[in-house]
Motif scaffolding. Structure first.
Motif, PDB file in Angstrom:
ATOM      1  N   GLN A 129       7.733   5.378  -7.198  1.00  0.00           N
ATOM      2  CA  GLN A 129       6.292   5.806  -7.204  1.00  0.00           C
ATOM      3  C   GLN A 129       5.578   5.264  -6.041  1.00  0.00           C
ATOM      4  OE1 GLN A 129       4.110   4.621 -10.552  1.00  0.00           O
ATOM      5  NE2 GLN A 129       2.961   6.432 -10.601  1.00  0.00           N
ATOM      6  N   VAL A 130       5.778   4.311  -5.691  1.00  0.00           N
ATOM      7  CA  VAL A 130       5.063   3.561  -4.833  1.00  0.00           C
ATOM      8  C   VAL A 130       5.419   4.163  -3.224  1.00  0.00           C
ATOM      9  CG1 VAL A 130       4.517   1.480  -3.469  1.00  0.00           C
ATOM     10  CG2 VAL A 130       4.332   1.331  -6.010  1.00  0.00           C
ATOM     11  N   THR A 131       6.634   4.078  -3.088  1.00  0.00           N
ATOM     12  CA  THR A 131       7.083   4.510  -1.789  1.00  0.00           C
ATOM     13  C   THR A 131       6.677   6.104  -1.374  1.00  0.00           C
ATOM     14  OG1 THR A 131       9.256   5.019  -2.444  1.00  0.00           O
ATOM     15  CG2 THR A 131       9.071   2.692  -1.368  1.00  0.00           C
ATOM     16  N   ASN A 132       6.876   6.685  -2.563  1.00  0.00           N
ATOM     17  CA  ASN A 132       6.534   8.180  -2.513  1.00  0.00           C
ATOM     18  C   ASN A 132       5.298   8.426  -2.102  1.00  0.00           C
ATOM     19  OD1 ASN A 132       7.507  11.276  -2.900  1.00  0.00           O
ATOM     20  ND2 ASN A 132       6.212  11.222  -4.722  1.00  0.00           N
TER      21      ASN A 132
ATOM     22  N   THR B  82       2.444  -8.371  -4.470  1.00  0.00           N
ATOM     23  CA  THR B  82       2.799  -8.293  -2.802  1.00  0.00           C
ATOM     24  C   THR B  82       4.233  -8.476  -2.816  1.00  0.00           C
ATOM     25  OG1 THR B  82       0.953  -9.925  -2.530  1.00  0.00           O
ATOM     26  CG2 THR B  82       2.650 -10.298  -1.110  1.00  0.00           C
ATOM     27  N   SER B  83       4.832  -9.103  -3.601  1.00  0.00           N
ATOM     28  CA  SER B  83       6.554  -9.158  -3.796  1.00  0.00           C
ATOM     29  C   SER B  83       7.003  -7.680  -3.849  1.00  0.00           C
ATOM     30  CB  SER B  83       7.130  -9.715  -4.852  1.00  0.00           C
ATOM     31  OG  SER B  83       6.625 -11.111  -4.863  1.00  0.00           O
ATOM     32  N   LEU B  84       6.566  -6.932  -4.554  1.00  0.00           N
ATOM     33  CA  LEU B  84       6.731  -5.186  -4.561  1.00  0.00           C
ATOM     34  C   LEU B  84       6.815  -4.666  -3.226  1.00  0.00           C
ATOM     35  CD1 LEU B  84       7.848  -2.670  -5.806  1.00  0.00           C
ATOM     36  CD2 LEU B  84       5.575  -2.595  -7.011  1.00  0.00           C
ATOM     37  N   LEU B  85       5.521  -4.681  -2.807  1.00  0.00           N
ATOM     38  CA  LEU B  85       5.227  -4.154  -1.730  1.00  0.00           C
ATOM     39  C   LEU B  85       5.815  -4.661  -0.393  1.00  0.00           C
ATOM     40  CD1 LEU B  85       1.331  -3.598  -2.317  1.00  0.00           C
ATOM     41  CD2 LEU B  85       3.338  -1.778  -2.438  1.00  0.00           C
ATOM     42  N   ARG B  86       5.950  -5.776  -0.224  1.00  0.00           N
ATOM     43  CA  ARG B  86       6.637  -6.354   0.959  1.00  0.00           C
ATOM     44  C   ARG B  86       8.076  -6.091   0.825  1.00  0.00           C
ATOM     45  NH1 ARG B  86       4.859 -12.538   2.875  1.00  0.00           N
ATOM     46  NH2 ARG B  86       5.605 -11.796   4.708  1.00  0.00           N
ATOM     47  N   ARG B  87       8.706  -5.551  -0.112  1.00  0.00           N
ATOM     48  CA  ARG B  87      10.229  -5.435  -0.426  1.00  0.00           C
ATOM     49  C   ARG B  87      10.323  -3.940  -0.073  1.00  0.00           C
ATOM     50  NH1 ARG B  87      14.423  -8.146  -2.905  1.00  0.00           N
ATOM     51  NH2 ARG B  87      16.157  -7.122  -3.714  1.00  0.00           N
ATOM     52  N   ALA B  88       9.302  -3.249  -0.399  1.00  0.00           N
ATOM     53  CA  ALA B  88       9.334  -1.544  -0.372  1.00  0.00           C
ATOM     54  C   ALA B  88       8.938  -1.271   1.142  1.00  0.00           C
ATOM     55  CB  ALA B  88       8.384  -1.131  -1.434  1.00  0.00           C
ATOM     56  N   PHE B  89       8.245  -2.103   1.745  1.00  0.00           N
ATOM     57  CA  PHE B  89       7.756  -1.689   3.112  1.00  0.00           C
ATOM     58  C   PHE B  89       8.117  -2.885   3.895  1.00  0.00           C
ATOM     59  CE2 PHE B  89       4.939   0.539   0.004  1.00  0.00           C
ATOM     60  CZ  PHE B  89       5.183   1.622   0.465  1.00  0.00           C
TER      61      PHE B  89
ATOM     62  N   ARG C  80       4.178   8.443   1.289  1.00  0.00           N
ATOM     63  CA  ARG C  80       4.527   9.515   2.213  1.00  0.00           C
ATOM     64  C   ARG C  80       3.292  10.722   2.385  1.00  0.00           C
ATOM     65  NH1 ARG C  80       8.478  12.279  -0.796  1.00  0.00           N
ATOM     66  NH2 ARG C  80       8.502  13.670   1.364  1.00  0.00           N
ATOM     67  N   PHE C  81       2.407  10.383   1.643  1.00  0.00           N
ATOM     68  CA  PHE C  81       1.336  11.576   1.386  1.00  0.00           C
ATOM     69  C   PHE C  81      -0.143  11.049   1.874  1.00  0.00           C
ATOM     70  CE2 PHE C  81       4.929  12.929  -1.433  1.00  0.00           C
ATOM     71  CZ  PHE C  81       5.269  14.250  -0.676  1.00  0.00           C
ATOM     72  N   PHE C  82      -0.315   9.897   1.856  1.00  0.00           N
ATOM     73  CA  PHE C  82      -1.755   9.256   1.989  1.00  0.00           C
ATOM     74  C   PHE C  82      -1.589   8.352   3.288  1.00  0.00           C
ATOM     75  CE2 PHE C  82      -1.804  10.854  -1.987  1.00  0.00           C
ATOM     76  CZ  PHE C  82      -3.001  11.538  -2.219  1.00  0.00           C
ATOM     77  N   PRO C  83      -2.632   8.313   3.908  1.00  0.00           N
ATOM     78  CA  PRO C  83      -2.512   7.158   5.165  1.00  0.00           C
ATOM     79  C   PRO C  83      -2.822   5.809   4.597  1.00  0.00           C
ATOM     80  CG  PRO C  83      -4.245   8.845   5.602  1.00  0.00           C
ATOM     81  CD  PRO C  83      -3.780   9.317   4.416  1.00  0.00           C
TER      82      PRO C  83
ATOM     83  N   VAL D  84      -4.218   5.767  -5.156  1.00  0.00           N
ATOM     84  CA  VAL D  84      -4.425   4.325  -6.001  1.00  0.00           C
ATOM     85  C   VAL D  84      -3.501   4.316  -7.222  1.00  0.00           C
ATOM     86  CG1 VAL D  84      -6.027   3.134  -7.300  1.00  0.00           C
ATOM     87  CG2 VAL D  84      -6.725   4.412  -5.302  1.00  0.00           C
ATOM     88  N   LEU D  85      -2.900   3.110  -7.115  1.00  0.00           N
ATOM     89  CA  LEU D  85      -1.563   2.730  -8.196  1.00  0.00           C
ATOM     90  C   LEU D  85      -1.812   1.592  -9.187  1.00  0.00           C
ATOM     91  CD1 LEU D  85       1.502   3.771  -6.391  1.00  0.00           C
ATOM     92  CD2 LEU D  85       0.302   5.269  -8.030  1.00  0.00           C
TER      93      LEU D  85
END
Length: 398
Positions: free
Chosen positions: A10-13, A32-39, A16-19, A124-125
């Motif tokens: 859901q986060v990575t998708n 932070t851990s989730l986002l650093r791993r996802a990006f 793809r659609f918002f700046p 926003v999630l």
């Protein structure tokens, strides 16, 4: 140890659609851990560092020159002025998606800035602690250790270090929360009074909100109690569950119910140590609080269009949770028992009949569920509610 977060797709998708992607959530839920791993290709900067926050707030041009996109900006609430500058930066290349990933632990101030400056430019999630399904995916036996799950809560660090005493962790967590988040959000004369207020809220988790009783028990004004409730909601420590209503009108309760977001913090505030939950008079309220948290995580991941409420009317019929969406209802009762009885289903049956008697809802649009801790999931009786183990809520289809 890493627990795979089921919200990662859901986060990575969304990126793809918002700046801009904004992820909110309480301290230590793993944003932070989730986002650093996802990006992994995004640079990282934390605004918890005062000098960096000062640069972002007062010289945004220099900040964005030092930290060009793609970048993950952590705890953006410490420099809310950056959101206005970010709008200009985003609009210079409006169709480049996922360049800026922001996190925040205080959603009211953050969302005010987002709505004023980044409307239409960001997704926003909200992230909460680990769910039972995520813990099970990491090898934690959730069904057999439900009491441990509730007492330790869903904050990832407690499960990454299984030997870490939960009391030690939450005492430090509470001190940091009071000093950093509470002081920033509201002018509190005494942090000790605010902590007492949190403990009073904990003792009422799963109950109807009565601001006057809260204020009287803590010794503050009704206005102050309202302000402090807003702080707890803003910092993702407390949820207010609204009553379900349609056209049944005046017969329904209007007050929301109060729930702490994480049962680990709830048990700490209530003084429930590991191994003590089974004997605690609060065990039913802790279980109901845990079920509500699991429902939020499940619906946020799978179907944000569905809403959760509770049902109570003047005839004292009450259902803990009503999940509504697409013309269908799931009525849920939380019962901390291995063997629910027909009496446990009486309000589910009564409210189902009320709903199905109405022309606005199609026949067979209501399912009934008792969330308990049975050895095996089963129907309570032929044609009766399903009895589902609390650790297997992710298997429900709403």
């Amino acid at each position: 140890m890493w627990f795979e977060r089921l919200s990662t797709p859901q986060v990575t998708n969304a990126a793809r659609f918002f700046p801009v992607l904004v992820v909110t959530g309480a301290r230590q839920v793993g944003k932070t851990s989730l986002l650093r791993r996802a990006f992994p290709d995004h640079a990282y900067v934390s605004l918890e560092v005062p000098s960096v926050a000062d640069l972002a707030e007062h010289d945004s041009a220099a900040f964005f020159a030092r930290y060009p996109a793609p970048v993950l900006i952590d705890e953006v609430q410490y420099a809310p002025g950056i959101l206005r500058a970010l709008k200009t930066v985003v609009d210079a290349d409006r169709h480049a998606m996922g360049r800026y990933i922001l996190t925040g632990s205080q959603k009211f101030e953050l969302m005010r800035g987002v709505s004023e400056s980044l409307a239409g430019r960001c997704a926003v999630l909200e992230l909460e602690g680990l769910s039972a399904a995520e813990l099970a995916g990491g090898g934690v036996g959730t069904a057999a250790a439900l009491d441990e799950l509730m007492v330790r809560g869903g904050l990832p660090e407690l499960w990454r270090q299984r030997e870490l005493p939960s009391g030690l962790f939450y005492s430090s967590y509470l001190a940091t929360y009071l000093e950093r988040d509470v002081r920033q959000l509201v002018n509190v004369g005494s942090l000790r009074d605010f902590e007492r207020f949190m403990r009073a809220c904990a003792a009422r988790s799963g109950q109807l909100l009565n601001r006057s009783d809260l204020a009287r028990d803590v010794g503050v004004s009704h206005t102050t109690a309202g302000e402090w409730l807003s702080v707890l909601v803003a910092s993702n420590q407390l949820r207010l569950l609204e009553p379900w209503f349609d056209n049944l009108g005046k017969r329904l309760t209007k007050s929301p119910k109060l729930y702490l977001c994480d049962t680990g913090l709830l048990c700490f505030l209530l003084g429930i140590a590991p191994g003590e939950l089974a004997q605690s008079p609060y065990r039913g309220a802790v279980f109901e609080t845990w079920v509500f948290a699991e429902l939020r995580k499940l619906l946020a991941r799978d179907d944000a269009s569905r809403r959760v409420a509770f049902y109570r009317d003047q005839s004292q019929r009450e259902v803990d949770f009503v999940v509504e969406g697409g013309g269908r209802f799931t009525l849920i009762e939380a019962k901390l028992t291995e063997r629910p009885s027909r009496r446990d289903a009486r309000h589910l049956d009564a409210v189902m009949r009320l709903l199905e008697a109405r022309e606005s809802y199609p026949p067979h649009s209501v399912q009934r569920v008792i969330v308990a801790r049975p050895p095996v999931d089963h129907p309570l009786s032929p044609g009766g509610p399903a009895v589902v183990h609390a650790a297997r809520l992710d298997q429900l289809v709403f």
